[in-house]
Design a protein around this motif. Structure first.
Motif, PDB file in Angstrom:
ATOM      1  N   GLN A   1      -4.757   1.320  -6.388  1.00 31.92           N
ATOM      2  CA  GLN A   1      -3.927   2.090  -6.146  1.00 31.92           C
ATOM      3  C   GLN A   1      -2.890   2.048  -4.929  1.00 31.92           C
ATOM      4  O   GLN A   1      -3.544   0.785  -3.963  1.00 31.92           O
ATOM      5  CB  GLN A   1      -4.684   3.514  -4.854  1.00 31.92           C
ATOM      6  N   THR A   2      -2.170   2.717  -4.712  1.00 34.50           N
ATOM      7  CA  THR A   2      -1.283   2.857  -3.834  1.00 34.50           C
ATOM      8  C   THR A   2      -0.275   4.085  -3.429  1.00 34.50           C
ATOM      9  O   THR A   2       0.036   4.787  -4.483  1.00 34.50           O
ATOM     10  CB  THR A   2       0.178   1.532  -4.061  1.00 34.50           C
ATOM     11  N   ILE A   3       0.148   4.571  -2.893  1.00 36.76           N
ATOM     12  CA  ILE A   3       0.981   5.794  -2.770  1.00 36.76           C
ATOM     13  C   ILE A   3       2.713   4.705  -3.073  1.00 36.76           C
ATOM     14  O   ILE A   3       3.335   4.446  -2.364  1.00 36.76           O
ATOM     15  CB  ILE A   3       0.992   6.138  -0.713  1.00 36.76           C
ATOM     16  N   VAL A   4       3.369   6.427  -3.296  1.00 39.49           N
ATOM     17  CA  VAL A   4       4.372   6.449  -3.300  1.00 39.49           C
ATOM     18  C   VAL A   4       5.084   7.589  -3.302  1.00 39.49           C
ATOM     19  O   VAL A   4       4.681   8.095  -3.655  1.00 39.49           O
ATOM     20  CB  VAL A   4       4.880   6.248  -4.971  1.00 39.49           C
ATOM     21  N   ARG A   5       6.144   7.251  -2.070  1.00 35.33           N
ATOM     22  CA  ARG A   5       6.465   8.616  -0.796  1.00 35.33           C
ATOM     23  C   ARG A   5       8.122   8.774  -1.840  1.00 35.33           C
ATOM     24  O   ARG A   5       8.612   8.437  -1.303  1.00 35.33           O
ATOM     25  CB  ARG A   5       6.502   8.013   0.204  1.00 35.33           C
TER      26      ARG A   5
ATOM     27  N   LYS B   1       1.039  -0.672  -0.398  1.00 34.31           N
ATOM     28  CA  LYS B   1       0.250  -0.183   0.612  1.00 34.31           C
ATOM     29  C   LYS B   1       0.663   1.364  -0.202  1.00 34.31           C
ATOM     30  O   LYS B   1       0.330   2.547  -0.629  1.00 34.31           O
ATOM     31  CB  LYS B   1      -0.878   0.171   1.192  1.00 34.31           C
ATOM     32  N   MET B   2       1.871   1.282   0.329  1.00 30.26           N
ATOM     33  CA  MET B   2       2.633   2.050   0.033  1.00 30.26           C
ATOM     34  C   MET B   2       4.434   1.406  -0.195  1.00 30.26           C
ATOM     35  O   MET B   2       5.327   0.543   0.226  1.00 30.26           O
ATOM     36  CB  MET B   2       2.987   2.463   1.991  1.00 30.26           C
ATOM     37  N   TYR B   3       4.955   2.319  -1.317  1.00 25.37           N
ATOM     38  CA  TYR B   3       6.467   2.505  -1.139  1.00 25.37           C
ATOM     39  C   TYR B   3       7.099   4.017  -1.684  1.00 25.37           C
ATOM     40  O   TYR B   3       6.483   4.740  -1.283  1.00 25.37           O
ATOM     41  CB  TYR B   3       6.612   2.435  -3.462  1.00 25.37           C
ATOM     42  N   GLN B   4       8.260   3.438  -1.080  1.00 29.08           N
ATOM     43  CA  GLN B   4       9.481   4.328  -0.687  1.00 29.08           C
ATOM     44  C   GLN B   4      10.628   5.116  -1.869  1.00 29.08           C
ATOM     45  O   GLN B   4      11.624   3.493  -1.285  1.00 29.08           O
ATOM     46  CB  GLN B   4       9.851   4.783   0.837  1.00 29.08           C
ATOM     47  N   PHE B   5      11.229   5.629  -1.871  1.00 29.34           N
ATOM     48  CA  PHE B   5      11.768   6.123  -2.316  1.00 29.34           C
ATOM     49  C   PHE B   5      12.467   7.549  -2.103  1.00 29.34           C
ATOM     50  O   PHE B   5      12.471   8.419  -1.305  1.00 29.34           O
ATOM     51  CB  PHE B   5      11.453   5.982  -4.117  1.00 29.34           C
ATOM     52  N   SER B   6      13.903   7.836  -2.730  1.00 32.90           N
ATOM     53  CA  SER B   6      14.449   9.156  -1.890  1.00 32.90           C
ATOM     54  C   SER B   6      14.689   9.846  -3.294  1.00 32.90           C
ATOM     55  O   SER B   6      15.324   9.321  -4.331  1.00 32.90           O
ATOM     56  CB  SER B   6      15.863   9.168  -0.892  1.00 32.90           C
TER      57      SER B   6
ATOM     58  N   VAL C   1       2.835  10.482  -3.409  1.00 28.64           N
ATOM     59  CA  VAL C   1       2.167  10.277  -5.026  1.00 28.64           C
ATOM     60  C   VAL C   1       1.188   9.081  -4.867  1.00 28.64           C
ATOM     61  O   VAL C   1       1.640   8.290  -4.460  1.00 28.64           O
ATOM     62  CB  VAL C   1       3.225   9.996  -6.026  1.00 28.64           C
ATOM     63  N   VAL C   2       0.028   9.508  -4.932  1.00 27.51           N
ATOM     64  CA  VAL C   2      -1.290   8.258  -5.659  1.00 27.51           C
ATOM     65  C   VAL C   2      -0.915   7.862  -6.586  1.00 27.51           C
ATOM     66  O   VAL C   2      -1.605   8.995  -7.818  1.00 27.51           O
ATOM     67  CB  VAL C   2      -2.596   8.922  -4.961  1.00 27.51           C
ATOM     68  N   VAL C   3      -0.455   6.610  -6.937  1.00 30.71           N
ATOM     69  CA  VAL C   3      -1.284   5.767  -8.333  1.00 30.71           C
ATOM     70  C   VAL C   3      -1.798   4.937  -7.993  1.00 30.71           C
ATOM     71  O   VAL C   3      -1.413   4.253  -7.376  1.00 30.71           O
ATOM     72  CB  VAL C   3       1.063   5.356  -8.491  1.00 30.71           C
ATOM     73  N   GLU C   4      -2.192   4.804  -9.581  1.00 31.49           N
ATOM     74  CA  GLU C   4      -3.021   4.082  -9.650  1.00 31.49           C
ATOM     75  C   GLU C   4      -3.313   2.773 -10.713  1.00 31.49           C
ATOM     76  O   GLU C   4      -3.299   3.044 -11.890  1.00 31.49           O
ATOM     77  CB  GLU C   4      -4.882   5.035 -10.494  1.00 31.49           C
ATOM     78  N   ALA C   5      -3.411   1.540 -11.121  1.00 36.97           N
ATOM     79  CA  ALA C   5      -3.462   0.828 -12.167  1.00 36.97           C
ATOM     80  C   ALA C   5      -4.408   0.526 -12.627  1.00 36.97           C
ATOM     81  O   ALA C   5      -5.489  -0.112 -11.805  1.00 36.97           O
ATOM     82  CB  ALA C   5      -2.782  -0.628 -10.941  1.00 36.97           C
ATOM     83  N   VAL C   6      -4.514   0.838 -13.580  1.00 37.51           N
ATOM     84  CA  VAL C   6      -6.108   0.029 -14.291  1.00 37.51           C
ATOM     85  C   VAL C   6      -5.904  -1.372 -14.915  1.00 37.51           C
ATOM     86  O   VAL C   6      -4.670  -0.637 -16.528  1.00 37.51           O
ATOM     87  CB  VAL C   6      -6.957   1.877 -15.466  1.00 37.51           C
ATOM     88  N   ASN C   7      -7.203  -1.770 -15.477  1.00 36.51           N
ATOM     89  CA  ASN C   7      -6.469  -2.898 -16.287  1.00 36.51           C
ATOM     90  C   ASN C   7      -7.545  -1.736 -17.633  1.00 36.51           C
ATOM     91  O   ASN C   7      -8.627  -1.687 -17.712  1.00 36.51           O
ATOM     92  CB  ASN C   7      -7.831  -3.627 -16.263  1.00 36.51           C
ATOM     93  N   LYS C   8      -6.908  -2.343 -19.047  1.00 34.13           N
ATOM     94  CA  LYS C   8      -6.793  -1.762 -20.071  1.00 34.13           C
ATOM     95  C   LYS C   8      -8.517  -2.011 -21.197  1.00 34.13           C
ATOM     96  O   LYS C   8      -8.870  -1.936 -21.923  1.00 34.13           O
ATOM     97  CB  LYS C   8      -5.937  -1.817 -21.397  1.00 34.13           C
ATOM     98  N   HIS C   9      -7.792  -3.794 -20.706  1.00 35.28           N
ATOM     99  CA  HIS C   9      -9.162  -4.473 -21.057  1.00 35.28           C
ATOM    100  C   HIS C   9     -10.237  -5.211 -20.224  1.00 35.28           C
ATOM    101  O   HIS C   9      -9.951  -6.243 -19.983  1.00 35.28           O
ATOM    102  CB  HIS C   9      -8.886  -6.045 -22.255  1.00 35.28           C
TER     103      HIS C   9
ATOM    104  N   ILE D   1      -1.332   9.158 -11.544  1.00 41.57           N
ATOM    105  CA  ILE D   1      -1.424  10.373 -10.976  1.00 41.57           C
ATOM    106  C   ILE D   1      -2.364  10.495 -10.561  1.00 41.57           C
ATOM    107  O   ILE D   1      -2.880  10.915 -11.828  1.00 41.57           O
ATOM    108  CB  ILE D   1      -0.064  10.666 -10.452  1.00 41.57           C
ATOM    109  N   LYS D   2      -3.210  10.027  -9.425  1.00 42.84           N
ATOM    110  CA  LYS D   2      -4.771  10.743  -9.134  1.00 42.84           C
ATOM    111  C   LYS D   2      -4.316  12.126  -8.293  1.00 42.84           C
ATOM    112  O   LYS D   2      -5.384  12.525  -8.940  1.00 42.84           O
ATOM    113  CB  LYS D   2      -4.913   9.543  -8.476  1.00 42.84           C
ATOM    114  N   ASP D   3      -3.013  12.566  -7.811  1.00 42.92           N
ATOM    115  CA  ASP D   3      -3.253  13.200  -6.435  1.00 42.92           C
ATOM    116  C   ASP D   3      -2.737  14.363  -8.382  1.00 42.92           C
ATOM    117  O   ASP D   3      -1.765  14.411  -8.242  1.00 42.92           O
ATOM    118  CB  ASP D   3      -3.116  13.404  -5.691  1.00 42.92           C
ATOM    119  N   GLU D   4      -3.298  15.674  -8.065  1.00 47.28           N
ATOM    120  CA  GLU D   4      -2.824  17.474  -8.433  1.00 47.28           C
ATOM    121  C   GLU D   4      -1.315  17.873  -8.284  1.00 47.28           C
ATOM    122  O   GLU D   4      -0.252  18.181  -9.294  1.00 47.28           O
ATOM    123  CB  GLU D   4      -3.826  18.034  -8.218  1.00 47.28           C
ATOM    124  N   GLU D   5      -1.219  17.428  -7.100  1.00 44.18           N
ATOM    125  CA  GLU D   5       0.482  17.676  -6.408  1.00 44.18           C
ATOM    126  C   GLU D   5       1.096  16.768  -7.121  1.00 44.18           C
ATOM    127  O   GLU D   5       1.909  17.045  -7.989  1.00 44.18           O
ATOM    128  CB  GLU D   5       0.790  17.957  -4.693  1.00 44.18           C
ATOM    129  N   GLY D   6       0.796  16.283  -7.665  1.00 42.74           N
ATOM    130  CA  GLY D   6       1.847  14.998  -7.672  1.00 42.74           C
ATOM    131  C   GLY D   6       2.023  14.927  -9.388  1.00 42.74           C
ATOM    132  O   GLY D   6       2.923  14.615  -9.707  1.00 42.74           O
TER     133      GLY D   6
END
Length: 805
Positions: A372-376, A276-281, A350-358, A312-317
């Protein structure tokens, strides 16, 4: 003893077989006793068929024969009897058969005509046999009846089980299919006779897997039995399908096959992020487009049903980061879209969303096919260069007439890492090579270092650099555009050196020309010019100036009757004043030519001088002009005569300037150091020959190469000829050459022509010699070698041999 099911089936089959044999035997006996037949025996000709309607014919008597397959008895199996009505039982007829299996499979009693099968028959191998019957006289062996053909059919029993010839089978069906969905069809074949009994009637059933699939008893079509087939739980099923003949009755034979049913995938599972959350620097100095990291959402489906896209779902991200999908790994790649700033914000979620294409709409009720997941992203601080404000550059303005050292404007840059850190400013000299501007290194104030001229350059673009005072490696640049504001420092001028022409008969008030002006200045409110005649033209009575009020003016005639013979050019000074401030003015001149025109007003000529001369040319002027031309012609003739006279004198002098001795040395040495090329004494002592010694025989050969007159002088009294005149001449020439700086060095070649005084040979010219009566002997020319051979032929007396020829 209690019989088993297998023994019961075997007993029933044996009973059926015995009943069939008994019936066949009874039929055969009945048929053999028949003496007449109303039908046509097989094998009779068409003619015999026709004759059968007229009378009773004697012939063969039998019906079709049958034999049961798979007979297992020890005695030959009775098939039937052939008989002819001519046989009265006296034993005079011999019966024989021929054809398929005659004598091997089938045998006949020659006396009675009984046929027996000696081998075990299989209907699946051959269902009937065609044979021919003969009746012969036993004594003569002659045919008593025509040969007749008959058929023995092999009667079927249920001895072949159904077989699935195309098995094993593999089929497929989509997961979550409805109950009764068709999967595939299986078919079994039975080799028994389908037209006799139920031996070949096959029915189908499922032995293993009947919980999930069913099969139609008659057609073999396999269908789904449940609606919750899930590929993610079990992706294939193996069924055992049985086919039974005798329509499934007791005692029927059966065969089975394996059917593999593959469950195909449908998009019934949404993507899911494992975390539900990933962290990067990421460093704040990372360039735009630098990858931050990768995340992936898993999908239990397979194939194209796992294709997904990320957003990316959130406007700031979305302003700072961008996400793309790796088509090979289906991973989300998060990259920097805008430069990060540690000082502004240190952590971004950053809120990242995955959606099936088909997405399959049939399974929309299962839920949303997205996750959805959160990328910090944590921003790491680095030492950054100073930042200008504004960052996109600065625009400054300065008056064109600003004095040296005047303030143009100020640029500001700050160290983003440390508050109030000192910053030093400078101007990139490549952008200000003339050093028009200076900048204060501490305050960033830009001042004038040179005089400005807007008309030369209206804009100046310079680059200002800012560095940290404590770390000069941290440097930043900013563009500064400086606009030069115009002041009225250039007077207006006439656009071109105007010239106009008018006819002599011009009318008063006629517009001659329109004039306009140019001004290098560009006032903010636009140009406004005023036209008037210059003060020195105030009393002008010929022309007037008309100000059109649109920054142009027109020139009109003030009177009529211009005469180009009196005055053909008028210079009209015009004063132009701009609107300022301050108001500046200049004076331009309009040149007006008076011309002669035809009645239509077309200008013919504006040259007043040429016209006046042609009109006032008197007869005396014409005579004077002709005299001048004659004088010029006489002078030209005199000059030509003098030139021809001088040319004649020079030619006569050239003809008399002959030499009877030509000595030429065309030899070039190798320089001053080359003393072996030739003897220099030959040139310096041209005629300094050694004195003759002894008898004439010794001196003769030495004097043969000299001219005859020289030889005569040397041999006359024994004294050497006097060549002091030639020596003096050559010495004089050598001294002149040595003193002349323009001549070549010593290895040059000099040619001199000098014959001395009182030459006894006079001139050798053919013009004078042939006409003279001199008796001088020129025979010595023959001794001068091949170069003088032609000359000797002219002057030397011919040999007697030549004269005679």
């Amino acid at each position: 003893i209690r019989p088993t099911p297998f023994n019961a089936i075997l007993v029933l089959e044996i009973v059926d077989l015995l009943v069939a044999l008994w019936l066949l035997h009874c039929c055969s006996c009945g048929w053999s006793e028949t003496t007449r037949t109303n039908g046509v025996a097989k094998g009779e000709t068409k003619e015999q068929e026709l004759m059968s309607h007229e009378r009773v014919k004697r012939g063969w008597v039998w019906n079709q024969f049958f034999v049961v397959e798979e007979y297992t008895g020890t005695e030959p199996l009775y098939v039937g009897k052939i008989h002819t009505d001519s046989d009265e039982g006296e034993g005079n007829i011999k019966y024989t058969i021929s054809g398929e299996g005659a004598g091997t499979i089938f045998i006949i009693d020659e006396l009675t005509g009984d046929i027996h099968a000696t081998e075990r028959l299989d209907r699946e191998e051959q269902s009937y046999y065609t044979l021919r019957a003969q009746a012969r006289d036993r004594l003569t062996n002659h045919l008593l009846e025509s040969e007749s053909e008959f058929v023995i059919k092999v009667q079927d029993i249920n001895d072949s089980e159904p077989k699935f010839l195309e098995g094993p089978y593999i089929g497929s069906v989509g997961e979550l299919s409805q109950i009764g969905t068709s999967v595939m069809k299986v078919t079994a074949s039975d080799a028994d006779d389908p037209t006799y009994g139920s031996s070949a009637r096959v029915v189908y059933s499922v032995l293993d897997g009947e919980r999930f699939f069913t099969v139609d008893r008659q057609t073999g079509l396999i269908r789904t039995a449940v609606a919750d087939l899930d590929r993610e739980k079990q992706d294939r099923y193996e069924l055992v399908v049985k086919a039974t003949d005798m329509a499934g009755q007791m005692g029927g034979l059966s065969g089975s096959t394996t059917v593999t049913i593959v469950i195909t995938d449908v998009n019934d599972n949404p993507p899911r992020f494992p975390q539900k959350m990933y962290q990067f620097s990421m460093s704040e100095g990372a360039a735009v487009g630098t990858p931050v990291g990768r995340v992936i959402a898993t999908d239990a489906d397979m194939g194209e049903n796992t294709d997904m896209s990320y957003l990316i779902k959130d406007e700031e991200g979305g302003e700072l980061f961008k996400v793309t999908t790796d088509s090979d790994t289906q991973e989300a790649i998060i990259t920097i879209k805008k430069a990060l700033d540690f000082e502004s914000k240190r952590t971004h979620n950053v809120v990242v969303e995955a959606v099936n294409k088909h997405v399959d709409p049939r399974f929309s009720e299962l839920g949303s096919f997205r996750d959805q997941t959160i990328v910090r992203v944590s921003v790491n601080d680095i030492d950054e260069p100073p930042v200008f404000h504004p960052a996109e550059g600065t625009i400054l303005e300065v008056q064109e007439d600003a004095r040296l050292g005047a303030l143009v404007g100020t640029v500001t840059a700050k160290d983003p890492d440390t508050e109030n850190a000192p910053v030093r400013y400078s101007i990139d000299q490549s952008t200000d090579q003339e050093q028009i501007f200076h900048i204060d290194p501490v305050s960033g104030a830009i001042t004038l270092g040179n005089i400005l001229d807007r008309e030369t350059a209206g804009w100046h673009n310079i680059t200002v650099m800012a560095v940290e005072a404590d770390n000069v490696s941290q440097i930043s640049h900013s563009s500064v555009s400086i606009r030069i504001l115009d002041v009225n420092d250039n007077p207006p001028e006439l656009a071109t050196p105007y010239e106009a022409s008018i006819c002599e008969d011009a009318k008063p008030g006629q517009l001659i020309h329109s004039i306009s002006v140019v001004d290098r200045d560009e006032p903010q409110l636009g140009h406004r010019y005023y036209f008037t005649l210059a003060p020195e033209a105030t009393n002008n009575r010929h022309f007037t100036l008309w100000d059109v009020k649109d920054n142009t003016a027109g020139i009109r005639t003030q009177r009529s009757g211009f005469n180009r013979h009196e005055q053909n050019v008028y210079l009209l000074p015009i004063l132009v004043v701009d609107s300022g401030p301050p108001a500046l003015s200049s004076t331009g001149t309009l040149t007006i030519h008076v011309c002669g025109c035809d009645p239509e007003g077309t200008i013919q000529s504006c040259n007043a001088t040429a016209y006046a001369i042609s009109a006032s040319l008197s007869p005396g002027a014409l005579i004077a002009l002709l005299v001048c031309m004659l004088i010029l012609i006489v002078l030209v003739l005199l000059i030509l005569t003098l030139k021809r006279h001088r040319k004649g004198q020079s030619m006569s002098e050239d003809e008399e300037d002959m030499r009877d001795n030509v000595i030429k040395y065309n030899d070039e040495g190798g320089g001053e150091q080359d003393t072996q090329a030739y003897d220099m004494s030959t040139l310096r002592n041209l005629f300094d020959f050694p004195e003759t010694k002894g008898s004439s025989s010794e001196s003769g050969p030495e004097l043969r190469t000299l001219p005859q007159w020289i030889q005569g002088r040397m041999s006359g009294d024994g004294e050497a000829a006097d060549f002091s005149l030639f020596k003096g001449y050559i010495r004089k020439k050598v001294e002149q050459t040595d003193g002349d700086l323009s001549v070549p060095p010593y290895d040059s070649f000099q040619t001199y022509a000098f014959e001395g005084n009182s030459s006894p040979a006079l001139s050798l010219s053919s013009i004078h010699t042939l006409s003279t009566t001199s008796d001088q002997d020129f025979s010595y020319l023959s001794d001068w070698g091949p170069r003088f051979r032609q000359l000797a032929g002219y002057y030397a007396p011919g040999h007697p041999e030549e004269d005679g020829s």
